[in-house]
Design a protein around this motif. Structure first.
Motif, PDB file in Angstrom:
ATOM      1  N   THR A 137      23.802 -25.916   1.354  1.00  0.00           N
ATOM      2  CA  THR A 137      22.740 -24.838   1.463  1.00  0.00           C
ATOM      3  C   THR A 137      22.520 -24.104   2.750  1.00  0.00           C
ATOM      4  OG1 THR A 137      21.233 -26.688   2.130  1.00  0.00           O
ATOM      5  CG2 THR A 137      21.342 -26.113  -0.240  1.00  0.00           C
ATOM      6  N   HIS A 138      23.503 -24.517   3.946  1.00  0.00           N
ATOM      7  CA  HIS A 138      23.375 -23.681   4.800  1.00  0.00           C
ATOM      8  C   HIS A 138      24.780 -23.798   5.524  1.00  0.00           C
ATOM      9  CE1 HIS A 138      22.862 -27.079   7.571  1.00  0.00           C
ATOM     10  NE2 HIS A 138      22.140 -27.706   6.846  1.00  0.00           N
ATOM     11  N   ILE A 139      24.858 -22.841   6.326  1.00  0.00           N
ATOM     12  CA  ILE A 139      25.938 -23.022   7.408  1.00  0.00           C
ATOM     13  C   ILE A 139      25.313 -22.752   8.802  1.00  0.00           C
ATOM     14  CG2 ILE A 139      28.175 -21.850   8.273  1.00  0.00           C
ATOM     15  CD1 ILE A 139      28.615 -20.978   5.499  1.00  0.00           C
ATOM     16  N   GLY A 197      24.831 -17.191   6.064  1.00  0.00           N
ATOM     17  CA  GLY A 197      26.476 -17.559   6.058  1.00  0.00           C
ATOM     18  C   GLY A 197      26.774 -17.543   4.439  1.00  0.00           C
ATOM     19  N   LEU A 198      25.963 -17.739   3.760  1.00  0.00           N
ATOM     20  CA  LEU A 198      26.446 -18.221   2.145  1.00  0.00           C
ATOM     21  C   LEU A 198      26.289 -17.060   1.354  1.00  0.00           C
ATOM     22  CD1 LEU A 198      24.640 -21.455   2.096  1.00  0.00           C
ATOM     23  CD2 LEU A 198      26.975 -21.183   1.858  1.00  0.00           C
ATOM     24  N   SER A 199      25.352 -15.954   2.162  1.00  0.00           N
ATOM     25  CA  SER A 199      24.864 -14.787   1.380  1.00  0.00           C
ATOM     26  C   SER A 199      25.793 -13.632   1.274  1.00  0.00           C
ATOM     27  CB  SER A 199      23.360 -14.880   1.717  1.00  0.00           C
ATOM     28  OG  SER A 199      22.755 -13.914   0.615  1.00  0.00           O
ATOM     29  N   ALA A 217       7.712 -25.107   5.161  1.00  0.00           N
ATOM     30  CA  ALA A 217       7.432 -24.710   6.693  1.00  0.00           C
ATOM     31  C   ALA A 217       8.701 -25.159   7.495  1.00  0.00           C
ATOM     32  CB  ALA A 217       6.513 -25.898   7.269  1.00  0.00           C
ATOM     33  N   GLY A 218       9.754 -26.180   6.774  1.00  0.00           N
ATOM     34  CA  GLY A 218      11.029 -26.243   7.516  1.00  0.00           C
ATOM     35  C   GLY A 218      11.971 -25.094   7.485  1.00  0.00           C
ATOM     36  N   THR A 219      11.862 -24.421   6.227  1.00  0.00           N
ATOM     37  CA  THR A 219      12.585 -23.176   6.049  1.00  0.00           C
ATOM     38  C   THR A 219      12.042 -22.327   6.944  1.00  0.00           C
ATOM     39  OG1 THR A 219      13.226 -23.923   3.825  1.00  0.00           O
ATOM     40  CG2 THR A 219      13.542 -21.604   4.223  1.00  0.00           C
ATOM     41  N   PHE A 220      10.757 -21.929   6.963  1.00  0.00           N
ATOM     42  CA  PHE A 220      10.044 -20.801   7.694  1.00  0.00           C
ATOM     43  C   PHE A 220      10.372 -21.089   9.052  1.00  0.00           C
ATOM     44  CE2 PHE A 220       6.196 -19.411  10.089  1.00  0.00           C
ATOM     45  CZ  PHE A 220       6.194 -18.183   9.509  1.00  0.00           C
ATOM     46  N   ARG A 221      10.701 -22.360   9.715  1.00  0.00           N
ATOM     47  CA  ARG A 221      10.960 -22.545  11.165  1.00  0.00           C
ATOM     48  C   ARG A 221      12.050 -22.402  11.424  1.00  0.00           C
ATOM     49  NH1 ARG A 221       7.886 -27.627  10.133  1.00  0.00           N
ATOM     50  NH2 ARG A 221       5.889 -27.521  10.776  1.00  0.00           N
ATOM     51  N   ALA A 222      13.043 -22.569  10.279  1.00  0.00           N
ATOM     52  CA  ALA A 222      14.519 -22.443  10.711  1.00  0.00           C
ATOM     53  C   ALA A 222      15.241 -20.986  10.384  1.00  0.00           C
ATOM     54  CB  ALA A 222      15.423 -23.382   9.860  1.00  0.00           C
ATOM     55  N   ARG A 275       2.651 -29.842   5.917  1.00  0.00           N
ATOM     56  CA  ARG A 275       1.601 -30.838   5.870  1.00  0.00           C
ATOM     57  C   ARG A 275       1.004 -30.835   7.386  1.00  0.00           C
ATOM     58  NH1 ARG A 275       5.503 -33.788   3.706  1.00  0.00           N
ATOM     59  NH2 ARG A 275       5.117 -34.116   1.253  1.00  0.00           N
ATOM     60  N   ASN A 276       1.711 -30.906   8.425  1.00  0.00           N
ATOM     61  CA  ASN A 276       1.115 -31.011   9.715  1.00  0.00           C
ATOM     62  C   ASN A 276       0.606 -29.878  10.368  1.00  0.00           C
ATOM     63  OD1 ASN A 276       3.139 -29.497  10.826  1.00  0.00           O
ATOM     64  ND2 ASN A 276       4.632 -31.468  10.884  1.00  0.00           N
ATOM     65  N   LEU A 277       0.746 -28.723   9.585  1.00  0.00           N
ATOM     66  CA  LEU A 277       0.095 -27.192  10.299  1.00  0.00           C
ATOM     67  C   LEU A 277       0.823 -26.976  11.422  1.00  0.00           C
ATOM     68  CD1 LEU A 277      -3.579 -27.487   8.613  1.00  0.00           C
ATOM     69  CD2 LEU A 277      -1.350 -26.528   7.714  1.00  0.00           C
TER      70      LEU A 277
HETATM   71  N1  LIG Z   1      20.680 -22.010   0.932  1.00  0.00           N
HETATM   72  C1  LIG Z   1      19.425 -21.546   0.436  1.00  0.00           C
HETATM   73  O1  LIG Z   1      19.062 -20.628  -0.452  1.00  0.00           O
HETATM   74  C2  LIG Z   1      18.098 -22.165   1.330  1.00  0.00           C
HETATM   75  C3  LIG Z   1      16.856 -21.976   1.011  1.00  0.00           C
HETATM   76  C4  LIG Z   1      15.787 -22.312   2.027  1.00  0.00           C
HETATM   77  C5  LIG Z   1      16.393 -23.426   2.931  1.00  0.00           C
HETATM   78  N2  LIG Z   1      17.516 -23.431   3.449  1.00  0.00           N
HETATM   79  C6  LIG Z   1      17.886 -24.262   4.392  1.00  0.00           C
HETATM   80  O2  LIG Z   1      17.287 -25.498   4.218  1.00  0.00           O
HETATM   81  C7  LIG Z   1      16.784 -26.203   5.626  1.00  0.00           C
HETATM   82  C8  LIG Z   1      15.520 -26.452   5.899  1.00  0.00           C
HETATM   83  O3  LIG Z   1      15.268 -27.558   4.856  1.00  0.00           O
HETATM   84  P1  LIG Z   1      14.083 -28.391   4.996  1.00  0.00           P
HETATM   85  O4  LIG Z   1      14.128 -29.200   3.791  1.00  0.00           O
HETATM   86  O5  LIG Z   1      13.380 -28.928   6.188  1.00  0.00           O
HETATM   87  O6  LIG Z   1      12.889 -27.301   4.510  1.00  0.00           O
HETATM   88  P2  LIG Z   1      11.450 -27.157   3.773  1.00  0.00           P
HETATM   89  O7  LIG Z   1      11.755 -27.703   2.354  1.00  0.00           O
HETATM   90  O8  LIG Z   1      11.559 -25.549   3.504  1.00  0.00           O
HETATM   91  O9  LIG Z   1      10.555 -27.499   4.424  1.00  0.00           O
HETATM   92  C9  LIG Z   1      10.153 -29.119   4.444  1.00  0.00           C
HETATM   93  C10 LIG Z   1       8.700 -28.950   5.203  1.00  0.00           C
HETATM   94  O10 LIG Z   1       7.679 -28.214   4.014  1.00  0.00           O
HETATM   95  C11 LIG Z   1       6.612 -28.979   4.239  1.00  0.00           C
HETATM   96  N3  LIG Z   1       6.403 -29.788   2.794  1.00  0.00           N
HETATM   97  C12 LIG Z   1       7.418 -30.010   2.073  1.00  0.00           C
HETATM   98  N4  LIG Z   1       6.970 -30.528   1.002  1.00  0.00           N
HETATM   99  C13 LIG Z   1       5.489 -30.516   1.131  1.00  0.00           C
HETATM  100  C14 LIG Z   1       4.186 -31.228   0.369  1.00  0.00           C
HETATM  101  N5  LIG Z   1       4.677 -31.568  -0.942  1.00  0.00           N
HETATM  102  N6  LIG Z   1       3.292 -30.737   0.776  1.00  0.00           N
HETATM  103  C15 LIG Z   1       3.025 -29.952   1.921  1.00  0.00           C
HETATM  104  N7  LIG Z   1       4.088 -29.866   2.766  1.00  0.00           N
HETATM  105  C16 LIG Z   1       5.105 -29.952   2.290  1.00  0.00           C
HETATM  106  C17 LIG Z   1       6.443 -29.963   5.154  1.00  0.00           C
HETATM  107  O11 LIG Z   1       5.968 -29.098   6.467  1.00  0.00           O
HETATM  108  P3  LIG Z   1       5.695 -29.623   7.809  1.00  0.00           P
HETATM  109  O12 LIG Z   1       6.755 -30.419   8.564  1.00  0.00           O
HETATM  110  O13 LIG Z   1       5.010 -28.623   8.485  1.00  0.00           O
HETATM  111  O14 LIG Z   1       4.668 -30.757   7.594  1.00  0.00           O
HETATM  112  C18 LIG Z   1       7.965 -30.238   5.540  1.00  0.00           C
HETATM  113  O15 LIG Z   1       8.386 -31.076   6.375  1.00  0.00           O
HETATM  114  C19 LIG Z   1      17.410 -24.791   6.622  1.00  0.00           C
HETATM  115  O16 LIG Z   1      18.451 -25.101   7.163  1.00  0.00           O
HETATM  116  C20 LIG Z   1      17.462 -23.704   5.668  1.00  0.00           C
HETATM  117  O17 LIG Z   1      18.362 -22.739   6.012  1.00  0.00           O
HETATM  118  C21 LIG Z   1      18.522 -22.908   2.407  1.00  0.00           C
END
Ligand SMILES: NC(=O)c1ccc[n+]([C@@H]2O[C@H](COP(=O)([O-])OP(=O)(O)OC[C@H]3O[C@@H](n4cnc5c(N)ncnc54)[C@H](OP(=O)(O)O)[C@@H]3O)[C@@H](O)[C@H]2O)c1
Length: 210
Positions: A14-16, A22-24, A46-51, A83-85
């Motif tokens: 899901t990422h490079i 890089g996938l798109s 939030a993980g995607t928003f930060r990354a 969750r952690n804002l």
């Molecule tokens: N290929 C694609 O189409 C694609 C799409 C999106 C992302 N990505 C990749 O995915 C990676 C990020 O993955 P990720 O799993 O960390 O990202 P994510 O799912 O976007 O973010 C995880 C964060 O979202 C919040 N969260 C998730 N479930 C929750 C819930 N039930 N209630 C409240 N908050 C919740 C939490 O935030 P807090 O930490 O703030 O508490 C958690 O740490 C990046 O490398 C990105 O490039 C790829």
């Protein structure tokens, strides 16, 4: 209606190097823009928003005109799920959002005064309750851009109506995770509703709740 959009490599990455860019290819970028044009709210973990490099959702004039013609607000609303804002209130996608962004949280942690200045905090005991609140604000067409943890959390609560999955014609190799991560959930059945292939060999799949 909750639609989730992901791009993955043929071997499931899901990422490079931490980014999905890089996938798109061009055709996938077009789909990405088209889906953004059609939604009331853009939901992102939030993980995607930060990354990823999220910028203010300022659509160009033709896209804004298209939205208004189709009964949508001029701009979609950004909703970050956290969750952690721990979000940077000076992040341009929040501070310079064309319409006030929101943060959806399932926890009781208080938002900082700085963050509360730039976003509305929407609280719910579950994602379902949070999405119901978005609906009560008139945000019916929700596009979720991931990421994997949020995707699994939404699937756990059986909230996903449609998955738009782009399969990019490349092998990214080991390392990156799948489009789903976190806690296990029941098997959710989906049915293939549509598929197309672009000139660059990207396969665009539309699956809907079975
Ligand atoms: N290929 C694609 O189409 C694609 C799409 C999106 C992302 N990505 C990749 O995915 C990676 C990020 O993955 P990720 O799993 O960390 O990202 P994510 O799912 O976007 O973010 C995880 C964060 O979202 C919040 N969260 C998730 N479930 C929750 C819930 N039930 N209630 C409240 N908050 C919740 C939490 O935030 P807090 O930490 O703030 O508490 C958690 O740490 C990046 O490398 C990105 O490039 C790829």
């Amino acid at each position: 209606m909750l639609k989730v959009n992901f791009v993955a490599s043929l071997d499931g990455a899901t990422h490079i190097d931490g980014l999905s860019a890089g996938l798109s290819g061009e055709a996938d970028k077009r789909l990405f823009r088209q889906l953004r044009r059609e939604c009331d709210a853009l939901l992102v973990g939030a993980g995607t928003f930060r990354a990823e490099n999220y910028r203010p959702l300022t659509l160009d004039a033709p896209r804004r005109a298209w939205r208004v013609e189709h009964g949508l607000a001029e701009y979609p609303r950004l909703v970050v799920v956290s969750r952690n804002l721990a979000l940077d209130p000076s992040h341009p996608a929040l501070a310079a959002a064309p319409v006030r962004a929101a943060v959806l949280t399932t926890d009781d942690i208080a938002a900082s005064a700085e963050l509360s200045k730039v976003v509305d905090v929407i609280r719910g005991p579950s994602l379902a309750a949070g999405l119901a609140q978005l609906k009560s604000l008139g945000l019916n067409q929700i596009l979720c851009e991931g990421g994997p943890q949020l995707f699994a959390a939404l699937a756990k609560e059986d909230l996903i109506d449609e998955l738009r999955l782009s399969l990019a014609p490349l092998l990214a190799g080991p390392g990156a995770g799948r489009i789903t991560a976190g806690l296990p959930h029941e098997v959710r059945r989906m049915r293939l509703a549509d598929w197309t292939v672009s000139d660059d060999g990207t396969l665009f799949l539309t699956y809907q709740r079975a």
